[in-house]
Scaffold this motif. Structure first.
Motif, PDB file in Angstrom:
ATOM      1  N   ASP A 117      -6.569   2.017   2.419  1.00 23.70           N
ATOM      2  CA  ASP A 117      -5.268   1.991   1.746  1.00 23.70           C
ATOM      3  C   ASP A 117      -5.443   1.817   0.242  1.00 23.70           C
ATOM      4  O   ASP A 117      -4.691   2.390  -0.555  1.00 23.70           O
ATOM      5  CB  ASP A 117      -4.406   0.859   2.307  1.00 23.70           C
ATOM      6  CG  ASP A 117      -3.925   1.142   3.722  1.00 23.70           C
ATOM      7  OD1 ASP A 117      -3.817   2.329   4.080  1.00 23.70           O
ATOM      8  OD2 ASP A 117      -3.667   0.184   4.465  1.00 23.70           O
ATOM      9  N   ALA A 152       0.815  -1.209   0.000  1.00 22.93           N
ATOM     10  CA  ALA A 152       0.000   0.000   0.000  1.00 22.93           C
ATOM     11  C   ALA A 152       0.851   1.261   0.000  1.00 22.93           C
ATOM     12  O   ALA A 152       0.470   2.288  -0.564  1.00 22.93           O
ATOM     13  CB  ALA A 152      -0.936  -0.001   1.211  1.00 22.93           C
ATOM     14  N   ASN A 153       2.029   1.180   0.617  1.00 23.94           N
ATOM     15  CA  ASN A 153       2.909   2.350   0.718  1.00 23.94           C
ATOM     16  C   ASN A 153       4.072   2.280  -0.270  1.00 23.94           C
ATOM     17  O   ASN A 153       5.141   2.828  -0.025  1.00 23.94           O
ATOM     18  CB  ASN A 153       3.442   2.491   2.143  1.00 23.94           C
ATOM     19  CG  ASN A 153       4.230   1.255   2.587  1.00 23.94           C
ATOM     20  OD1 ASN A 153       4.219   0.230   1.888  1.00 23.94           O
ATOM     21  ND2 ASN A 153       4.899   1.357   3.719  1.00 23.94           N
TER      22      ASN A 153
END
Length: 307
Positions: free
Chosen positions: A152, A120-121
């Motif tokens: 997310d 997600a990041n």
């Protein structure tokens, strides 16, 4: 992102690792209809060699090697010109095999695309590298709980929209709460794998399938007419119970339907289908040359940004 389970499996290879899948049937013949020039296979995977590309320990199956040479042979036999490789769950978020394969195909003068799996990041630098190797989308596994949170997904979708990428969902539409409402929140094109991954015994009138048809009519989603064996109650082709579902999806919006082989077909508790037999079923789903041209050529060229 937690990739969780993607495909089903067959034989146990060891008590110490996930079950070993059967290999794809290597005997691929020409289909029973003339493939349109420029046909695109929108869903397949490559695997191995295992001594170079390690599988994640948290996986549900162990595939045999399915190298790029076998993949290209399958395409040559079927009359397919281009394809889209989908990152399989056994590699988690390590997209290196797929990226290297796409770069190799490009060195041969072949224009193939990819759909990655990312956290997600994920960094912008990583997305930049994936774009350079031909990736144009991100796959989310929502079949099972415990994966990426919806907030997310929405945040990632905002980032992907700036790249004109899409989100692809592996999802059982009958078990995902507020399916249609959530899909409408997203600012990117959404691709639904394997006709929504709902079993045919739930019927055409199931609310989730009707929601999927509505999303198609709105042009809000794309649907892959693929992997009939994953939703059929029948053990071997022809998967006749799938025909009405595929036809309903095409009727809802023929401009947002695409086809994929799902090669090399990791399965569970069913006989390995022959890839040619699977493609031959497409004649029942799209009986006219015009429809086949639309679904096999025009639609994927637009979605996956082929030149």
């Amino acid at each position: 992102m937690n990739s969780n389970i993607e495909h089903h499996t067959t034989n146990n290879s060891s008590l110490n690792e996930p079950p070993l899948c059967d290999a794809a049937d290597p005997f691929v013949l020409k289909p029973n209809f003339d493939m349109p020039f420029g046909a695109i296979d929108c869903h397949a995977h490559v695997f191995g060699p295992r001594n170079k590309y390690e599988y994640t320990a948290n996986r549900s199956y162990t595939p045999p090697d399915a190298p790029v040479g076998a993949y290209l042979h399958m395409h040559h036999q079927l009359g397919i010109s281009q394809g889209v490789l989908i990152q399989p769950s056994v590699y988690g978020t390590d997209n290196s095999l797929q990226a290297n394969t796409l770069n190799y195909l490009r060195s041969l003068g072949k224009d193939y695309k990819g759909v990655a799996v990312v956290d997600a990041n994920v960094s912008e630098a990583t997305l930049d590298q994936l774009a350079l190797s031909g990736h144009v989308g991100v796959r989310m596994n929502l079949l099972f709980k415990g994966g990426i949170a919806w907030d997310d997904i929405c945040h990632l979708a905002e980032r992907l929209s700036k790249r004109q990428w899409h989100l692809q969902f592996l999802i059982d539409i009958t078990t995902f709460e507020n399916f249609a409402e959530k899909i409408r929140q997203l600012p990117v094109p959404v691709v639904i794998d394997h006709m929504g991954h709902m079993n045919c015994n739930k019927g055409l009138q199931h609310r989730a399938f009707q929601d999927l048809l509505s999303l198609l009519r709105e042009g809000r989603v794309w649907v892959k007419l693929s992997a009939a064996y994953r939703i059929s109650d029948q053990a071997t082709p022809p998967y006749e119970d799938v025909t009405a579902f595929a036809q309903a999806l095409i009727q809802a919006n023929p401009h947002n339907c695409i086809w994929g082989s799902d090669w090399p077909h990791p399965l569970f508790n069913k006989d390995m289908p022959n890839t040619t037999d699977l493609l031959n079923e497409f004649i029942q789903w799209a009986p006219s040359k015009e429809l086949r041209q639309q679904i096999l050529v025009a639609n994927p060229r637009r979605l996956y940004q082929f030149n």
